[in-house]
Design a protein around this motif. Structure first.
Motif, PDB file in Angstrom:
ATOM      1  N   GLU A 186       3.170 -76.347 -15.636  1.00  0.00           N
ATOM      2  CA  GLU A 186       1.742 -76.607 -15.632  1.00  0.00           C
ATOM      3  C   GLU A 186       1.273 -77.003 -17.031  1.00  0.00           C
ATOM      4  OE1 GLU A 186      -2.321 -74.381 -13.989  1.00  0.00           O
ATOM      5  OE2 GLU A 186      -0.561 -73.199 -14.573  1.00  0.00           O
ATOM      6  N   SER A 187       0.420 -78.018 -17.090  1.00  0.00           N
ATOM      7  CA  SER A 187      -0.100 -78.482 -18.371  1.00  0.00           C
ATOM      8  C   SER A 187      -0.906 -77.383 -19.064  1.00  0.00           C
ATOM      9  CB  SER A 187      -0.986 -79.717 -18.154  1.00  0.00           C
ATOM     10  OG  SER A 187      -1.673 -80.054 -19.330  1.00  0.00           O
ATOM     11  N   ARG A 188      -0.705 -77.239 -20.387  1.00  0.00           N
ATOM     12  CA  ARG A 188      -1.434 -76.236 -21.169  1.00  0.00           C
ATOM     13  C   ARG A 188      -2.913 -76.579 -21.251  1.00  0.00           C
ATOM     14  NH1 ARG A 188      -4.265 -73.351 -23.537  1.00  0.00           N
ATOM     15  NH2 ARG A 188      -3.874 -71.962 -25.322  1.00  0.00           N
ATOM     16  N   ASN A 189      -3.225 -77.843 -21.452  1.00  0.00           N
ATOM     17  CA  ASN A 189      -4.621 -78.219 -21.650  1.00  0.00           C
ATOM     18  C   ASN A 189      -5.270 -78.823 -20.406  1.00  0.00           C
ATOM     19  OD1 ASN A 189      -2.904 -80.356 -22.004  1.00  0.00           O
ATOM     20  ND2 ASN A 189      -3.939 -81.212 -23.798  1.00  0.00           N
ATOM     21  N   TYR A 190      -4.526 -78.946 -19.303  1.00  0.00           N
ATOM     22  CA  TYR A 190      -5.086 -79.380 -18.030  1.00  0.00           C
ATOM     23  C   TYR A 190      -4.581 -78.433 -16.928  1.00  0.00           C
ATOM     24  CZ  TYR A 190      -6.649 -83.727 -20.188  1.00  0.00           C
ATOM     25  OH  TYR A 190      -7.290 -84.653 -20.985  1.00  0.00           O
ATOM     26  N   PRO A 191      -5.074 -77.211 -16.898  1.00  0.00           N
ATOM     27  CA  PRO A 191      -4.634 -76.259 -15.880  1.00  0.00           C
ATOM     28  C   PRO A 191      -4.812 -76.845 -14.476  1.00  0.00           C
ATOM     29  CG  PRO A 191      -5.965 -75.161 -17.538  1.00  0.00           C
ATOM     30  CD  PRO A 191      -6.088 -76.628 -17.805  1.00  0.00           C
ATOM     31  N   GLY A 192      -3.811 -76.568 -13.599  1.00  0.00           N
ATOM     32  CA  GLY A 192      -3.835 -77.117 -12.242  1.00  0.00           C
ATOM     33  C   GLY A 192      -3.163 -78.459 -12.124  1.00  0.00           C
ATOM     34  N   GLN A 193      -2.699 -79.015 -13.247  1.00  0.00           N
ATOM     35  CA  GLN A 193      -1.949 -80.255 -13.216  1.00  0.00           C
ATOM     36  C   GLN A 193      -0.514 -79.970 -13.688  1.00  0.00           C
ATOM     37  OE1 GLN A 193      -3.742 -83.843 -14.613  1.00  0.00           O
ATOM     38  NE2 GLN A 193      -5.852 -83.070 -14.341  1.00  0.00           N
ATOM     39  N   TYR A 194       0.422 -80.633 -13.054  1.00  0.00           N
ATOM     40  CA  TYR A 194       1.830 -80.274 -13.233  1.00  0.00           C
ATOM     41  C   TYR A 194       2.673 -81.531 -13.460  1.00  0.00           C
ATOM     42  CZ  TYR A 194       0.239 -75.954 -10.985  1.00  0.00           C
ATOM     43  OH  TYR A 194      -0.446 -74.802 -10.668  1.00  0.00           O
ATOM     44  N   LEU A 195       3.822 -81.307 -14.083  1.00  0.00           N
ATOM     45  CA  LEU A 195       4.823 -82.366 -14.118  1.00  0.00           C
ATOM     46  C   LEU A 195       5.264 -82.655 -12.690  1.00  0.00           C
ATOM     47  CD1 LEU A 195       7.283 -81.503 -17.052  1.00  0.00           C
ATOM     48  CD2 LEU A 195       5.731 -83.469 -16.914  1.00  0.00           C
ATOM     49  N   ARG A 196       5.284 -83.927 -12.291  1.00  0.00           N
ATOM     50  CA  ARG A 196       5.809 -84.274 -10.968  1.00  0.00           C
ATOM     51  C   ARG A 196       6.432 -85.670 -11.030  1.00  0.00           C
ATOM     52  NH1 ARG A 196       2.111 -87.063  -7.185  1.00  0.00           N
ATOM     53  NH2 ARG A 196       3.810 -86.781  -5.707  1.00  0.00           N
ATOM     54  N   HIS A 197       7.418 -85.908 -10.202  1.00  0.00           N
ATOM     55  CA  HIS A 197       8.019 -87.243 -10.148  1.00  0.00           C
ATOM     56  C   HIS A 197       7.387 -88.021  -8.995  1.00  0.00           C
ATOM     57  CE1 HIS A 197      10.537 -86.396  -6.570  1.00  0.00           C
ATOM     58  NE2 HIS A 197      10.649 -85.180  -7.076  1.00  0.00           N
ATOM     59  N   ARG A 198       7.223 -89.292  -9.236  1.00  0.00           N
ATOM     60  CA  ARG A 198       6.664 -90.188  -8.216  1.00  0.00           C
ATOM     61  C   ARG A 198       7.262 -91.558  -8.457  1.00  0.00           C
ATOM     62  NH1 ARG A 198       1.976 -92.992  -8.866  1.00  0.00           N
ATOM     63  NH2 ARG A 198       1.122 -91.493 -10.358  1.00  0.00           N
ATOM     64  N   ASP A 199       8.041 -92.027  -7.437  1.00  0.00           N
ATOM     65  CA  ASP A 199       8.738 -93.307  -7.591  1.00  0.00           C
ATOM     66  C   ASP A 199       9.587 -93.297  -8.863  1.00  0.00           C
ATOM     67  OD1 ASP A 199       7.593 -94.276  -5.259  1.00  0.00           O
ATOM     68  OD2 ASP A 199       5.815 -95.012  -6.325  1.00  0.00           O
ATOM     69  N   PHE A 200      10.236 -92.157  -9.088  1.00  0.00           N
ATOM     70  CA  PHE A 200      11.178 -91.946 -10.190  1.00  0.00           C
ATOM     71  C   PHE A 200      10.509 -91.724 -11.551  1.00  0.00           C
ATOM     72  CE2 PHE A 200      13.681 -94.305  -7.045  1.00  0.00           C
ATOM     73  CZ  PHE A 200      14.755 -93.452  -6.876  1.00  0.00           C
ATOM     74  N   ARG A 201       9.318 -92.235 -11.753  1.00  0.00           N
ATOM     75  CA  ARG A 201       8.615 -91.988 -13.012  1.00  0.00           C
ATOM     76  C   ARG A 201       7.997 -90.589 -12.941  1.00  0.00           C
ATOM     77  NH1 ARG A 201       7.122 -91.549 -17.709  1.00  0.00           N
ATOM     78  NH2 ARG A 201       5.893 -93.076 -18.887  1.00  0.00           N
ATOM     79  N   VAL A 202       7.808 -89.948 -14.102  1.00  0.00           N
ATOM     80  CA  VAL A 202       7.281 -88.586 -14.152  1.00  0.00           C
ATOM     81  C   VAL A 202       5.874 -88.603 -14.729  1.00  0.00           C
ATOM     82  CG1 VAL A 202       7.650 -86.243 -15.025  1.00  0.00           C
ATOM     83  CG2 VAL A 202       9.606 -87.680 -14.386  1.00  0.00           C
ATOM     84  N   TYR A 203       4.974 -87.845 -14.063  1.00  0.00           N
ATOM     85  CA  TYR A 203       3.565 -87.834 -14.439  1.00  0.00           C
ATOM     86  C   TYR A 203       3.052 -86.400 -14.567  1.00  0.00           C
ATOM     87  CZ  TYR A 203       3.826 -92.658 -12.727  1.00  0.00           C
ATOM     88  OH  TYR A 203       4.172 -93.978 -12.526  1.00  0.00           O
ATOM     89  N   LYS A 204       1.840 -86.271 -15.089  1.00  0.00           N
ATOM     90  CA  LYS A 204       1.076 -85.022 -15.049  1.00  0.00           C
ATOM     91  C   LYS A 204      -0.040 -85.232 -14.036  1.00  0.00           C
ATOM     92  CE  LYS A 204      -2.171 -84.650 -17.958  1.00  0.00           C
ATOM     93  NZ  LYS A 204      -3.327 -84.745 -17.012  1.00  0.00           N
ATOM     94  N   GLU A 205       0.043 -84.506 -12.905  1.00  0.00           N
ATOM     95  CA  GLU A 205      -0.921 -84.742 -11.843  1.00  0.00           C
ATOM     96  C   GLU A 205      -1.235 -83.444 -11.114  1.00  0.00           C
ATOM     97  OE1 GLU A 205       0.150 -89.391 -10.685  1.00  0.00           O
ATOM     98  OE2 GLU A 205       0.827 -87.766  -9.353  1.00  0.00           O
ATOM     99  N   SER A 206      -2.265 -83.481 -10.303  1.00  0.00           N
ATOM    100  CA  SER A 206      -2.596 -82.359  -9.421  1.00  0.00           C
ATOM    101  C   SER A 206      -2.448 -82.822  -7.983  1.00  0.00           C
ATOM    102  CB  SER A 206      -4.026 -81.878  -9.682  1.00  0.00           C
ATOM    103  OG  SER A 206      -4.963 -82.922  -9.411  1.00  0.00           O
ATOM    104  N   GLY A 207      -2.317 -81.864  -7.081  1.00  0.00           N
ATOM    105  CA  GLY A 207      -2.195 -82.202  -5.666  1.00  0.00           C
ATOM    106  C   GLY A 207      -2.003 -80.960  -4.834  1.00  0.00           C
TER     107      GLY A 207
END
Length: 787
Positions: free
Chosen positions: A695-716
């Protein structure tokens, strides 16, 4: 195969020795019975007969004798010294399905190769509208006088009728995978006897067990998918055997190594008040003996047994003497391996245990097809070859996929040391009617009876991917009750293709292509990966239909194939095995017709993979299962920063920027925003709490996740997001960790050109490059830059 002269052969040795059982195992590999060869006009027909050109030539295609194919003793677990092999050139005819015996047999066929095969000499399509007719003569050896003569069929697909000298030999046999026999003594005449056999095989148009067979043109052609050329008629050895009136018909041998004993039940016919004496020995030295009534279970002591394992497949000799008073009226030889198979909780997970110890079972899907013989291996050496290749590649298990091989195949598995999962051949995909169910279950019982004493066989697989499925739970319970000494898989591929899980049996079995997926055990069943892989590579000059091959994932080069396959095995070892997976079955050992998924080509001429490298990967997997199976744990609830470990880049950390993940240089003088961006909270995995999310330190509720092989910081909140945002730690280089994707365990978090990607060993993207792959996917958990 070399023929042994009669005066020096195994039969002569068996007759000369009183300690018969001590020689049985050594003799079986070359044991050859009396060959009843043709004479006169029949011999001329043999000389005129020729095989048809095979669409692909195996190393054994041209080694098959014309008149004595497959001369080896066909029933290794119930041996007698006298027998006669009826394999060879028979007269042959094809009529309509409802016709009677033809007046003439205008062709010749080489038995036991099916009519669709090149090695039979017929090589043409057989349909439900055809009936196959076989004819030959034989003379009973004079030395058999006074004994009952039995006519034995290893297997014939599907409905077989037999006549001797114009009279029915017995009941019509329905079944394509089980052995059957007739006492033909009262039908015999002096001199030449005439044997006629008819076989009707409707294949998938009927309601019987067919496995992968489908009515197709026999010449290579496009298409076909995962189904292959049908195999109609006699496809295993036909042979004669003299027996006493009172004779042993079956030995049921159940090892009980923990108690130092062998459980034995001897089945026999023609007995009244007879007893049986069973002796277990090794190298001529008796280990234990016991005498008991026929038909009841008793035990023979085997003190301090040497255990049968894939690494040490030690076999004891077994001899059963049928006694009338003190007189031995019949003797048979056999063998056994002292091993146990069961379930136990190991490291918090239910797992299969061999001899009380968890050993990861790594094997392949073995379909048992041949381009020259279709259902029948051209020689005994060929039959052994595929099993030996499993050993060469480091596997310790084989799943025999919806086909049942000749008894000599099980003999080689026993001798070489491979754990066998035996599928019951499936019916057609449609739901079977009551008559089909009755037939299928009866044939299954006979198959269990014929192979229940093989030490290598450890799992019965009842149904596959819902094909012809019904009564899954009932069948699993009944198979377990019928053979409680083995594990039962109620459905291989319960997650696939509309399959219905009976919910019982010993294993929960998923199919995941390419895999390895996320199968987990339950409180009552161990987790296994019944099929995975399917990596394809077409070898020019070794394709069944050039250009027509398919796979679950084509590989552009052999290097990619090797890296991808070894990557799958490593992911199982590092990621899935610690989380409860106990066995895996790779698709497949060889290409089959237009399937190009094999580790070997269909003609067995080319091994596609690096044998030493695959063997090492399998060995590492097996060895790891014998050690600790506890997964790596991370400090959940704490903050961390993930540092790059690739030499020359160790000052870089994983950070987010504009919603995507990158690496960047971070130091004590970096600004607060960068330090926050490079700090992550480790939390229990959103999809599975045995793994982790970041989980992101400065964006709580957003996480590292992979999407189409690229990695992002997102919520869902979707299941897919939770799976994409969950990573499982595995050992990395130099004490670091690797983070594999929960839903794609063979793919790892990698930095490449400062970007974060989900990279695949053997993959084809630029960020999958093998250079520095391990280093780039290894991370060091450091103190957080922003506590």
């Amino acid at each position: 195969m070399r023929r042994v002269p009669a005066e020096h052969g195994p039969l002569a040795r068996l007759r000369r020795r009183t300690r018969w059982a001590a020689t049985v195992l050594a003799a079986l590999a070359l044991l050859a019975g009396t060959a009843l060869t043709a004479t006169g006009a029949a011999a001329a027909a043999v000389r005129a007969w020729a095989p048809k050109p095979s669409p692909m030539t195996t190393p054994w295609t041209n080694q098959v004798p014309t008149d004595t194919p497959l001369p080896e003793y066909p029933r290794p677990q119930l041996t007698r010294p006298d027998w006669a092999n009826l394999n060879g050139i028979w007269d042959f005819a094809v009529t309509s399905a409802d016709a009677g015996q033809p007046a003439t047999f205008s062709e010749q066929i080489r038995v036991p190769f099916v009519a669709e095969s090149a090695l039979s000499g017929i090589q043409r399509k057989i349909t439900q509208n055809d009936k196959l007719w076989y004819k030959r003569t034989f003379t009973v050896p004079a030395g058999w006088n006074g004994r009952r003569v039995h006519l034995n069929f290893g297997a014939s697909d599907w409905r077989t009728s037999v006549w001797v000298n114009g009279r029915p030999a017995g009941a019509v046999h329905s079944g394509g995978y089980d052995a059957f026999s007739y006492d033909i003594t009262d039908l015999l005449v002096g001199g030449a006897n005439t044997l006629v056999v008819s076989v009707w095989d409707p294949t998938e148009t009927g309601n019987q067990a067919v496995g992968k067979q489908r009515i197709r043109d026999v010449a290579p052609h496009a298409g076909g998918g995962i189904f292959y050329t049908a195999a109609s008629g006699i496809w295993q050895t036909v042979w004669l055997e003299p027996r006493a009136s009172a004779a042993v018909t079956r030995l049921d041998l159940v090892p009980d190594p923990a108690a130092g004993r062998l459980k034995v039940t001897v089945r026999a016919t023609g007995t009244t008040g007879h007893q049986v004496r069973v002796t277990v020995s090794t190298r001529g030295t008796t280990v234990g003996t016991a005498t008991h009534a026929v038909g009841n279970e008793f035990t023979v002591p085997v003190p301090n047994p040497r255990l049968w394992t894939p690494e040490d497949p030690f076999l004891y000799d077994v001899r059963a003497d049928l006694l009338s008073g003190s007189t031995v009226v019949d003797s048979v030889g056999s063998y056994t391996g002292m091993r146990s198979i069961g379930l136990a909780r190991v490291g918090g997970h239910l797992r299969p245990v061999l001899n009380g110890t968890f050993v990861f079972q790594t094997g392949t899907l073995d379909q048992g097809y041949w381009p020259d013989g279709i259902y029948t291996a051209p020689t005994d050496a060929a039959l052994r070859h595929d099993l030996q290749k499993h050993k060469d590649l480091g596997f310790n298990m084989v799943r025999k996929h919806i086909k049942v091989e000749p008894q000599r195949w099980f003999y080689w598995a026993d001798r070489l040391g491979l754990l066998v999962w035996q599928d019951m051949p499936a019916m057609d995909l449609r739901t079977p009617d009551s008559a089909a169910r009755t037939q299928w279950e009866a044939e299954y019982d006979r198959i269990i009876d014929q192979h229940r004493s093989s030490p290598s066989l450890v799992v019965w697989v009842n149904q596959n991917e819902g094909w012809g499925q019904y009564d899954q739970a009932r069948i699993a319970d009944e198979v377990k009750a019928y053979d409680p000494s083995r594990l039962v898989d109620n459905m291989s591929g319960v997650n696939c293709c509309g399959a219905v899980d009976g919910g019982n049996g010993d294993l929960v079995d998923h199919h995941v292509y390419v895999g390895p997926g996320t199968t987990v055990p339950s409180s009552t069943r161990a987790a296994v990966l019944g099929e995975f892989g399917g990596l394809g590579y077409k070898v020019a000059g070794h394709e069944w239909y050039p250009g027509g091959g398919f796979s679950y994932e084509d590989q552009p080069t052999l290097a990619h194939l090797n890296n991808r396959f070894v990557g799958l095995l490593d992911a199982i070892r590092q990621v899935r095995m610690p989380r409860g997976l106990s066995a895996s079955v790779y698709t497949e050992i060889t290409d089959v017709e237009n399937e190009a998924n094999g580790l070997l080509t269909y003609d067995r001429q080319v091994v596609k993979v690096d044998e030493a490298r695959v063997r090492a990967a399998n060995r590492a997997l097996i060895d790891a299962s014998r050690g600790t199976t506890t997964p790596i744990t991370l400090p959940a609830g704490q903050y961390t920063s993930l540092r790059v470990t690739t030499p020359g880049y160790t000052d870089r950390y994983l950070r987010h920027r504009d919603g995507a993940a990158f690496t960047d240089v971070v130091g004590s003088g970096s600004d607060t925003l960068l330090k926050n961006d490079a700090t992550w909270k480790i939390v229990p995995g959103l999809a599975n709490t045995t793994c982790y999310s970041f989980e992101s330190r400065n964006y709580p509720g957003q996480y590292l996740r992979h999407r189409d092989f690229r990695v992002y910081k997102e919520s869902g909140t979707t299941d897919l997001f939770r799976a994409d945002a969950t990573f499982c730690p595995a050992p990395g280089a130099n004490g670091g960790i690797r983070l594999s994707a929960y839903n794609f365990p063979e793919q790892y978090l990698r930095h490449y050109n400062a970007e974060l990607w989900l990279a695949t060993p053997g993959g084809t993207h630029t960020y999958d490059t093998p250079a520095l792959f391990t280093e780039d996917t290894t991370w060091s958990l450091e103190a957080p830059w922003a506590p």
